[in-house]
Motif scaffolding. Structure first.
Motif, short mmCIF file in Angstrom:
data_model
loop_
_atom_site.label_atom_id
_atom_site.label_comp_id
_atom_site.label_asym_id
_atom_site.label_seq_id
_atom_site.Cartn_x
_atom_site.Cartn_y
_atom_site.Cartn_z
N ASP A 269 0.83 -1.21 0.00
CA ASP A 269 0.00 0.00 0.00
C ASP A 269 0.87 1.25 0.00
OD1 ASP A 269 -2.35 -1.41 -0.07
OD2 ASP A 269 -2.74 -1.28 2.08
N ARG A 272 2.60 1.62 -3.42
CA ARG A 272 1.67 2.14 -4.43
C ARG A 272 1.47 3.64 -4.24
NH1 ARG A 272 -1.63 -2.55 -2.68
NH2 ARG A 272 -1.09 -4.29 -4.04
N ARG A 562 2.81 -8.20 -18.04
CA ARG A 562 1.54 -8.45 -17.36
C ARG A 562 1.68 -9.54 -16.30
NH1 ARG A 562 -3.24 -6.59 -19.48
NH2 ARG A 562 -4.36 -8.48 -18.84
N SER A 567 -0.79 -8.12 -13.40
CA SER A 567 -1.92 -7.38 -13.96
C SER A 567 -3.23 -8.11 -13.67
CB SER A 567 -1.73 -7.22 -15.47
OG SER A 567 -2.82 -6.57 -16.06
N GLY A 568 -4.24 -7.33 -13.28
CA GLY A 568 -5.55 -7.89 -12.99
C GLY A 568 -5.79 -8.25 -11.54
N THR A 569 -4.75 -8.08 -10.68
CA THR A 569 -4.89 -8.49 -9.28
C THR A 569 -5.22 -7.34 -8.35
OG1 THR A 569 -2.52 -8.20 -8.79
CG2 THR A 569 -3.23 -10.35 -9.65
N VAL A 570 -5.09 -6.10 -8.83
CA VAL A 570 -5.27 -4.93 -7.97
C VAL A 570 -6.12 -3.90 -8.69
CG1 VAL A 570 -4.12 -3.03 -6.75
CG2 VAL A 570 -3.05 -5.29 -6.82
N GLN A 571 -7.01 -3.24 -7.96
CA GLN A 571 -7.75 -2.11 -8.51
C GLN A 571 -7.14 -0.83 -7.94
OE1 GLN A 571 -10.22 -2.10 -10.88
NE2 GLN A 571 -9.81 0.11 -10.83
N GLN A 572 -6.40 -0.09 -8.76
CA GLN A 572 -5.72 1.10 -8.28
C GLN A 572 -6.72 2.21 -7.98
OE1 GLN A 572 -2.65 1.00 -7.56
NE2 GLN A 572 -1.86 -0.74 -8.71
N ALA A 573 -6.33 3.10 -7.08
CA ALA A 573 -7.17 4.24 -6.73
C ALA A 573 -7.23 5.26 -7.86
CB ALA A 573 -6.66 4.90 -5.46
N LYS A 574 -6.24 5.24 -8.73
CA LYS A 574 -6.22 6.21 -9.84
C LYS A 574 -5.61 5.55 -11.06
CE LYS A 574 -3.56 8.93 -7.39
NZ LYS A 574 -2.71 10.07 -6.96
N ALA A 575 -6.02 6.01 -12.21
CA ALA A 575 -5.43 5.55 -13.46
C ALA A 575 -4.78 6.74 -14.12
CB ALA A 575 -6.50 4.94 -14.36
#
Length: 590
Positions: A269, A272, A562, A567-575
């Motif tokens: 955390d 990131r 990837r 890739s695909g394991t985390v949903q980031q707070a921002k893109a």
């Protein structure tokens, strides 16, 4: 297997002939000299020990112990401005940090314990200071001169590959203020601290409001009679939102040590969050604007003094100078026993400092928190086969390849060289990327009949041109005084043109077309006697490529990444949303 190892000192003919006796990719002996046993030097020793055989290594360290800057810096309040759990190697967590921003003593213990755990001290010769390195035209490699600081004798070594891990923030310097040699009180520098000096009850002068000065003031203020702090320019001071100081409770430390996944989740955390800060450094981004507004509000609240607000809150963008959490600093400026003298110091007198308005400020003790020589020139001559000294080449501007090497200086590698991501995000992650890249170069040198390797001059020129163009879009280009550049309007020589994650991806593979490589004898001598390495290993599966399904690793860079980045394991707070007709301006979208 040993019969096929190729000696590193072989002539081109002998090397090629010897390789014909062995299998493809026979490992010749490689002699490595590393300068400095700070974080970078210890990591390189660890990587070589873990991944290589048939090598020898000496790490020369001028100090009495390892850990580099964290052994040297002992001034009051000395700490790291990176959250402690992320100021570790990615693979080597520490369970019991006391606080988010830990002291230098704790950080020293971390690196010293790392060296002890993996037996790295056996490679290190402490109290040995490298004085110069010269290319040996007859046998290749570098002749290295080292002074034994205990005996005073000069010793000589030779290596195939020379690695400079001496760092950037370790060559401390007195401020260039007239009269400093006249001062008759106690004169101290934060990077050369005398722990025997007792500051209690004394009037202390403090020069500087960079990272060191910001840490010193709140630490000494409660214990001294008075502090007169001399500040010549504003700077942004505040922890980035979400990364404020916090002392870990006993329960938190127990959870980190005993509950599976808790510490790793916390570290990820924080990482990131650190990696999400890059937009701060790009002009006209939402991230930069929001951060500046937050910093401005925080500084005004903590200063609560219109005079200081006007002088200490900058007009240039957040991030032009290195950001610092500044724990307790702004509050300390308002304490009754603290006087702030804003402006230049015209001279240092026998009694103290004379400010540019002519006022003399007598002090009992004068602390210079004035930083380091950050020119990137090596501290000793490094002379190539043409007789050229890198100190001269980089006298006016240091120009490297990806922060790790210099054109026309073969078999010479640098940690944290010019234009590496030392201020772009998590720095130890970048050091790991550099070490891995160096190991790939060393592996090719060892398993092929490579005589020399160095980045091509046109590759360095193109990299610097790309970097300079990129920097015009960053806040680093603002007219602030910063060690990121030699002068306020000069080129940015300290930072990478991108984020730390950007650097890690750029360093994943060696771009061999950027390197000038010379071979000893026929360039295909490494193919050897026709046998493979597999056939030398009776325990290996000589039909390893026969299987019932395609389980190959991805061959394309995109597919490979990837897997690496999960890739695909985390949903980031921002893109990241790219705007502009040419897609050139990255604006992190909240």
């Amino acid at each position: 297997m040993a019969d096929f190892l190729v000696p590193s000192t072989a002539s081109p003919e002998t090397d090629a002939q010897h390789r014909q006796r062995g299998p493809i990719h026979a490992q010749r002996h490689v002699r490595v000299v590393c300068i400095g046993a700070g974080a970078s030097g210890l990591l390189m020793a660890y990587k070589l020990q873990r991944h290589f055989s048939n090598y020898s290594l000496s790490v020369y360290e001028k100090n009495a112990e390892v850990s580099g800057t964290w052994f040297e810096n002992r001034y009051p309040g000395c700490a790291c401005d990176v959250p402690a759990h992320n100021y570790t190697w990615s693979f080597e967590p520490k369970l019991d940090w006391s606080a988010v921003y830990a002291s230098s003593k704790e950080i020293f213990a971390y690196f010293n314990d790392f060296a002890r755990k993996y037996g790295l001290h056996k490679y290190v010769k402490t109290r040995h200071q490298v004085g110069g390195a010269t290319w040996n035209k007859q046998k290749g490699g570098y002749d290295v001169q080292i002074k034994d600081l205990e005996s005073g004798q000069t010793i000589h070594d030779h290596c195939d590959i020379l690695i400079n891990a001496s760092g950037i923030l370790n060559n401390w310097a007195w401020p260039a203020i007239p009269g400093i040699d006249k001062y008759k009180g106690v004169l101290l520098h934060t990077a050369n601290w005398d722990e025997k000096i007792d500051l209690r009850g004394r009037h202390v002068g403090l020069i500087g409001n960079g990272s060191s000065g910001i840490q010193v003031l709140p630490t000494i203020q409660p214990h001294v009679q008075k502090v007169t702090t001399f500040i010549r320019e504003p700077t942004w001071i505040s922890p980035v939102q979400g990364l404020e100081q916090h002392v870990f409770s006993a329960q938190e430390r127990t959870d980190f040590a005993t509950k599976p996944g808790v510490l790793t989740s916390y570290r990820k955390d924080v990482e990131r969050g650190l990696n999400g800060q890059f937009g701060i450094f790009l002009k006209d981004t939402t991230t930069n604007a929001n951060t500046e507004a937050y910093f401005r509000q925080q500084m005004a609240e903590k200063l609560s003094n219109p005079y200081l607000e006007q002088r200490l809150i900058p007009s240039w963008h957040v991030g032009c100078r290195r950001l610092t959490p500044g724990v307790g600093y702004l509050e300390a400026l308002g304490k009754p026993n603290v006087d702030v003298v804003y402006g230049e110091i015209s001279e240092i007198t026998e009694r103290g400092c004379r400010s540019d308005d002519g006022t003399e400020h007598p002090v009992d003790v004068l602390i210079c928190a004035t930083g380091f020589n950050t020119s990137f020139k090596p501290r000793f001559p490094v002379v190539n086969k043409r007789g050229t000294n890198l100190q001269d080449v980089w006298a006016h501007e240091a120009r490297s390849y990806f922060g790790i090497a210099a054109a026309d200086f073969p078999n010479y590698l640098i940690f944290l060289g010019p234009n590496c991501p030392i201020g772009n995000g998590p720095v130890l992650s970048a050091i790991e990327a550099q070490a891995d890249y160096m190991c790939k170069l060393i592996d090719r040198f060892q398993t092929h009949n490579v005589a020399t390797f160095a980045p091509k001059q046109d590759a360095v020129d193109d990299f610097v041109a790309f970097k300079d163009a990129f920097m015009r879009r960053t806040v680093w280009q603002d007219p602030c005084r910063s060690w990121y550049k030699g002068r306020a309007d000069g080129p940015i020589t300290a930072l990478w043109p991108g984020s730390t994650l950007h650097y890690i991806e750029a360093m994943m593979e060696v771009r061999h077309d950027d390197w000038d490589v010379a071979y000893a004898g026929n360039r295909f001598a490494w193919m050897g006697n026709g046998y493979s390495q597999t056939e030398l290993d009776p325990s290996a599966d000589w039909a390893f490529y026969i299987r019932d399904r395609d389980d190959d690793e991805p061959l394309s860079r995109g597919r490979k990444l990837r897997i690496i980045n999960k890739s695909g394991t985390v949903q980031q707070a921002k893109a990241v949303n790219f705007t502009g007709s040419d897609g050139s301006e990255a604006v992190p979208k909240l």
